[in-house]
Design a protein around this motif. Sequence first.
Motif, PDB file in Angstrom:
ATOM      1  N   UNK A 189       0.838  -1.204   0.000  1.00 11.61           N
ATOM      2  CA  UNK A 189       0.000   0.000   0.000  1.00 11.61           C
ATOM      3  C   UNK A 189       0.871   1.251   0.000  1.00 11.61           C
ATOM      4  N   UNK A 190       1.938   1.248   0.795  1.00 18.27           N
ATOM      5  CA  UNK A 190       2.845   2.396   0.832  1.00 18.27           C
ATOM      6  C   UNK A 190       3.513   2.603  -0.525  1.00 18.27           C
ATOM      7  N   UNK A 191       3.927   1.518  -1.159  1.00 27.20           N
ATOM      8  CA  UNK A 191       4.543   1.619  -2.478  1.00 27.20           C
ATOM      9  C   UNK A 191       3.537   2.146  -3.504  1.00 27.20           C
ATOM     10  N   UNK A 192       2.306   1.679  -3.438  1.00 29.81           N
ATOM     11  CA  UNK A 192       1.252   2.130  -4.346  1.00 29.81           C
ATOM     12  C   UNK A 192       1.020   3.630  -4.191  1.00 29.81           C
ATOM     13  N   UNK A 193       1.023   4.116  -2.940  1.00 30.00           N
ATOM     14  CA  UNK A 193       0.804   5.532  -2.661  1.00 30.00           C
ATOM     15  C   UNK A 193       2.077   6.365  -2.790  1.00 30.00           C
ATOM     16  N   UNK A 194       3.203   5.680  -2.980  1.00 29.58           N
ATOM     17  CA  UNK A 194       4.515   6.321  -3.092  1.00 29.58           C
ATOM     18  C   UNK A 194       4.861   7.127  -1.843  1.00 29.58           C
ATOM     19  N   UNK A 195       4.623   6.488  -0.699  1.00 25.48           N
ATOM     20  CA  UNK A 195       4.981   7.075   0.587  1.00 25.48           C
ATOM     21  C   UNK A 195       5.740   6.032   1.403  1.00 25.48           C
ATOM     22  N   UNK A 196       6.367   6.477   2.457  1.00 19.10           N
ATOM     23  CA  UNK A 196       7.089   5.583   3.352  1.00 19.10           C
ATOM     24  C   UNK A 196       6.089   4.774   4.180  1.00 19.10           C
ATOM     25  N   UNK A 197       6.466   3.560   4.541  1.00 14.85           N
ATOM     26  CA  UNK A 197       5.585   2.711   5.345  1.00 14.85           C
ATOM     27  C   UNK A 197       5.266   3.347   6.699  1.00 14.85           C
ATOM     28  N   UNK A 198       6.224   4.039   7.298  1.00 14.91           N
ATOM     29  CA  UNK A 198       5.999   4.718   8.573  1.00 14.91           C
ATOM     30  C   UNK A 198       4.944   5.816   8.399  1.00 14.91           C
ATOM     31  N   UNK A 199       5.006   6.539   7.285  1.00 18.24           N
ATOM     32  CA  UNK A 199       4.012   7.567   6.983  1.00 18.24           C
ATOM     33  C   UNK A 199       2.633   6.945   6.859  1.00 18.24           C
ATOM     34  N   UNK A 200       2.551   5.782   6.236  1.00 17.27           N
ATOM     35  CA  UNK A 200       1.274   5.077   6.105  1.00 17.27           C
ATOM     36  C   UNK A 200       0.721   4.723   7.482  1.00 17.27           C
ATOM     37  N   UNK A 201       1.561   4.209   8.364  1.00 16.81           N
ATOM     38  CA  UNK A 201       1.112   3.877   9.723  1.00 16.81           C
ATOM     39  C   UNK A 201       0.632   5.131  10.454  1.00 16.81           C
TER      40      UNK A 201
END
Length: 66
Positions: A11-23
């Motif tokens: 999901x983070x890769x799809x949104x082009x954001x860091x995984x920590x940002x997603x959390x």
Amino acid sequence: MNPKIYNAKEAAAYLRINKVTLYNLVEQGQIQCVKIGRIYRFSEEQIAEFIDRGGGETHVTNMKEK
């Protein structure tokens, strides 16, 4: 037809954001997910809703004013 389900990394890769940002977005309630134990899962629909809302709230701070 089964909906596409993403893990946090996907999901983070799809949104082009860091995984920590997603959390952080999950904690702030800006993007919805399903949590199974310690694992977060994001449906294609949940990601699309987040994108349709403009990616959640954006807070911009002018550092010169501080």
